[in-house]
Design an enzyme around this catalytic site. Structure first.
Site, PDB file in Angstrom:
ATOM      1  N   TYR A 141       0.927  -0.973   0.195  1.00 35.24           N
ATOM      2  CA  TYR A 141       0.323   0.114  -0.140  1.00 35.24           C
ATOM      3  C   TYR A 141       0.655   1.263  -0.083  1.00 35.24           C
ATOM      4  O   TYR A 141       0.541   1.745  -0.426  1.00 35.24           O
ATOM      5  CB  TYR A 141      -0.711  -0.283   1.067  1.00 35.24           C
ATOM      6  CG  TYR A 141      -2.357  -0.846   1.110  1.00 35.24           C
ATOM      7  CD1 TYR A 141      -2.427  -2.257   0.806  1.00 35.24           C
ATOM      8  CD2 TYR A 141      -3.395  -0.075   1.307  1.00 35.24           C
ATOM      9  CE1 TYR A 141      -3.617  -2.666   0.921  1.00 35.24           C
ATOM     10  CE2 TYR A 141      -4.708  -0.614   1.303  1.00 35.24           C
ATOM     11  CZ  TYR A 141      -4.666  -2.002   0.823  1.00 35.24           C
ATOM     12  OH  TYR A 141      -6.013  -3.132   0.786  1.00 35.24           O
ATOM     13  N   LYS A 186       3.479 -15.354   2.684  1.00 35.58           N
ATOM     14  CA  LYS A 186       4.128 -15.990   1.598  1.00 35.58           C
ATOM     15  C   LYS A 186       5.349 -15.889   1.611  1.00 35.58           C
ATOM     16  O   LYS A 186       6.190 -15.866   1.150  1.00 35.58           O
ATOM     17  CB  LYS A 186       3.252 -15.405   0.413  1.00 35.58           C
ATOM     18  CG  LYS A 186       3.052 -15.898  -0.566  1.00 35.58           C
ATOM     19  CD  LYS A 186       2.138 -17.060  -0.986  1.00 35.58           C
ATOM     20  CE  LYS A 186       2.499 -18.173  -1.830  1.00 35.58           C
ATOM     21  NZ  LYS A 186       1.767 -18.842  -2.789  1.00 35.58           N
ATOM     22  N   ASP A 219      -1.885 -18.544   0.810  1.00 39.89           N
ATOM     23  CA  ASP A 219      -3.240 -19.716  -0.024  1.00 39.89           C
ATOM     24  C   ASP A 219      -4.228 -19.845   0.867  1.00 39.89           C
ATOM     25  O   ASP A 219      -4.895 -20.518   0.816  1.00 39.89           O
ATOM     26  CB  ASP A 219      -2.913 -19.581  -1.476  1.00 39.89           C
ATOM     27  CG  ASP A 219      -1.415 -20.279  -0.855  1.00 39.89           C
ATOM     28  OD1 ASP A 219      -1.025 -20.596  -0.297  1.00 39.89           O
ATOM     29  OD2 ASP A 219      -0.929 -21.161  -2.431  1.00 39.89           O
ATOM     30  N   ASP A 243      -5.818  -7.156   4.033  1.00 39.37           N
ATOM     31  CA  ASP A 243      -7.194  -6.308   3.944  1.00 39.37           C
ATOM     32  C   ASP A 243      -8.545  -7.292   3.148  1.00 39.37           C
ATOM     33  O   ASP A 243      -9.230  -7.500   3.022  1.00 39.37           O
ATOM     34  CB  ASP A 243      -7.122  -5.930   2.508  1.00 39.37           C
ATOM     35  CG  ASP A 243      -7.936  -4.726   1.546  1.00 39.37           C
ATOM     36  OD1 ASP A 243      -8.861  -4.455   2.096  1.00 39.37           O
ATOM     37  OD2 ASP A 243      -7.850  -4.623   0.652  1.00 39.37           O
ATOM     38  N   ASP A 247     -12.053  -9.666   3.909  1.00 40.74           N
ATOM     39  CA  ASP A 247     -13.639  -9.266   2.961  1.00 40.74           C
ATOM     40  C   ASP A 247     -13.832 -10.623   3.474  1.00 40.74           C
ATOM     41  O   ASP A 247     -15.273 -11.030   2.997  1.00 40.74           O
ATOM     42  CB  ASP A 247     -13.306  -8.802   1.723  1.00 40.74           C
ATOM     43  CG  ASP A 247     -13.670  -7.226   1.885  1.00 40.74           C
ATOM     44  OD1 ASP A 247     -13.292  -6.484   2.344  1.00 40.74           O
ATOM     45  OD2 ASP A 247     -14.198  -6.624   0.598  1.00 40.74           O
TER      46      ASP A 247
HETATM   47  C1  IPM Z   1     -10.491  -1.595   4.058  1.00 39.34           C
HETATM   48  C2  IPM Z   1     -10.700  -0.628   2.873  1.00 39.34           C
HETATM   49  C3  IPM Z   1      -9.264  -0.127   2.137  1.00 39.34           C
HETATM   50  C4  IPM Z   1      -8.385  -0.480   1.693  1.00 39.34           C
HETATM   51  C5  IPM Z   1      -9.687   0.842   0.890  1.00 39.34           C
HETATM   52  C6  IPM Z   1     -10.471   1.858   0.531  1.00 39.34           C
HETATM   53  C7  IPM Z   1      -8.374   1.432   0.617  1.00 39.34           C
HETATM   54  O1  IPM Z   1     -10.420  -1.781   1.728  1.00 39.34           O
HETATM   55  O2  IPM Z   1     -10.477  -0.679   4.913  1.00 39.34           O
HETATM   56  O3  IPM Z   1      -9.792  -2.867   4.228  1.00 39.34           O
HETATM   57  O4  IPM Z   1      -7.978  -1.045   1.164  1.00 39.34           O
HETATM   58  O5  IPM Z   1      -7.506  -0.673   3.338  1.00 39.34           O
HETATM   59 MG    MG Z   2     -10.763  -3.771   2.043  1.00 36.74          MG
END
Ligand code: IPM
Ligand code: MG
Length: 366
Positions: A141, A186, A219, A243, A247
């Site tokens: 990032y 990894k 993975d 990240d 999700d």
């Molecule tokens: C999160 C989001 C952010 C990230 C984006 C919006 C930059 O996906 O907080 O998980 O990737 O950190």
């Molecule tokens: Mg995110």
């Protein structure tokens, strides 16, 4: 107590869900006798539209001076042009970096009443209670970026100190939980992962001999999160892996709209935000799930303001709404954002009444 809180609604559904968080803060101020000073500022696309940059200097200055920061979400198709020189997400990334918020805590605990909302079988969800600690200010990032016509480059760089401070946070959390820490990397491919592995192994051996350390390749971790999620306690990992995995982990709870997060540094204010994005297609339609935002607020009350009682009451008010089906459509309910927020406030009122007497301003954790 008195607290100075910066409110950053941001873009898309960030605005809708922040409205509900502010209503809960007003309610707690009123019922518990706290004085919260709320300072609303621009970030993300809204800030680009207003002043041409995603993190205006007065936003950053207010954040630095605050006790805690609450954020909705940033981004949207309006600002998605790959050739644009400024992007909404830069506002959030700059804020995380400027405040040194290197540890991002993302708890995942599916509610039994929502097992059916998850694509994962209920028997696999029983007992799931995990926490992902995502490194938030390093890695891909923030590495040097190069964008040319036909090639592009993102540098991934980590130092021992950056790894140690976040692993120490994660191990301290594990110590207060089930004492199990899983490092996700990894190391069979990436040099940075090999450093993560070496540093983590020696840090745990040295400072946390009572914490059991497991190591998983990313993975495999992605798979094990679905096949045996209840085995995990605390996971620690680099920025991008965290990240992606969070999700994925959100789907254990049934909806991205349920996962809160806290971003913490060594000192200074913490930043609290749901893990979901700005969901532009849902914005302004009174249908986004406000629970991840309200649970982020609970984390703020707990970690930054020391209002532990209020935090637990708010969490259990959200739980009660989930149990009684007072939810938005993403998790099978029929309520809009506002009605779901109002349902939480009604539960919270009921709980405050039960514990401290009807309508009395209670001197909670004063
Ligand atoms: C999160 C989001 C952010 C990230 C984006 C919006 C930059 O996906 O907080 O998980 O990737 O950190
Ligand atoms: Mg995110």
């Amino acid at each position: 107590m008195e607290a100075n809180i910066v409110i950053l609604p941001g873009d898309g559904v960030g605005v809708d869900i922040m409205h509900e968080a502010v209503a809960v803060l007003d309610q707690l101020a009123d019922r518990c006798g706290h004085r919260f000073t709320l300072v609303k500022r621009l970030i993300g696309g809204a800030a680009i539209d207003a002043v041409g940059q995603p993190l205006p200097s007065n936003t950053l200055a207010s954040c630095r001076a605050a006790d805690a920061i609450l954020l909705g979400a940033v981004g949207g198709p309006k600002w998605d042009d790959p050739d644009a020189s400024v992007r909404p997400e830069q506002g959030l990334l700059q804020l995380r970096q400027a405040l040194g918020l290197f540890a991002n805590l993302r708890p995942v605990k599916p509610h039994p009443a929502l097992y059916d909302a998850s694509p994962i079988r209920p028997e696999r969800l029983a007992g799931v209670d995990l926490m992902v600690v995502r490194e938030l200010t390093g890695g891909l990032y923030f590495g040097r970026k190069l964008e040319m016509a036909d090639t592009a480059e993102d540098v991934c760089r980590y130092s021992r100190a950056e790894i140690e401070r976040v692993v120490r946070q994660a191990a301290s959390l594990a110590r207060r939980r089930r004492r199990r820490l899983t490092l996700v990397d990894k190391a069979n491919v990436l040099a940075t992962s090999r450093l993560w592995r070496k540093v983590t192994q020696s840090l745990i051996a040295r400072e946390f001999p009572d914490v059991e350390l497991d190591i998983l390749l990313v993975d495999a971790a992605a798979m094990h999160l679905l096949s045996r999620p209840s085995d995990f306690d605390v996971l620690v990992t680099e920025n991008l892996f965290g990240d992606i995995l969070t999700d994925e982990a959100a789907m254990l709870t049934g909806s991205l709209g349920l996962l809160p997060s806290a971003s913490l540094g060594d000192a200074g204010p913490g930043l609290y935000e749901p893990i979901h994005g700005s969901a532009p297609d849902l914005a302004g339609q009174d249908c986004a799930n406000p629970f991840a935002m309200l649970l982020s607020l609970a984390m703020m009350l707990d970690h930054s303001l020391g209002l532990v009682d209020e935090a637990r009451l708010l969490e259990s008010a959200v739980d009660r709404c989930i149990e009684s089906g007072q939810t938005t459509v993403d998790v099978g309910g029929r309520l809009g954002t506002r009605a779901a927020g109002a349902a939480v406030r009604a539960e919270l009122d009921r709980q405050l009444d039960q514990r401290y007497g009807r309508g009395q301003p209670a001197a909670l954790s004063a």
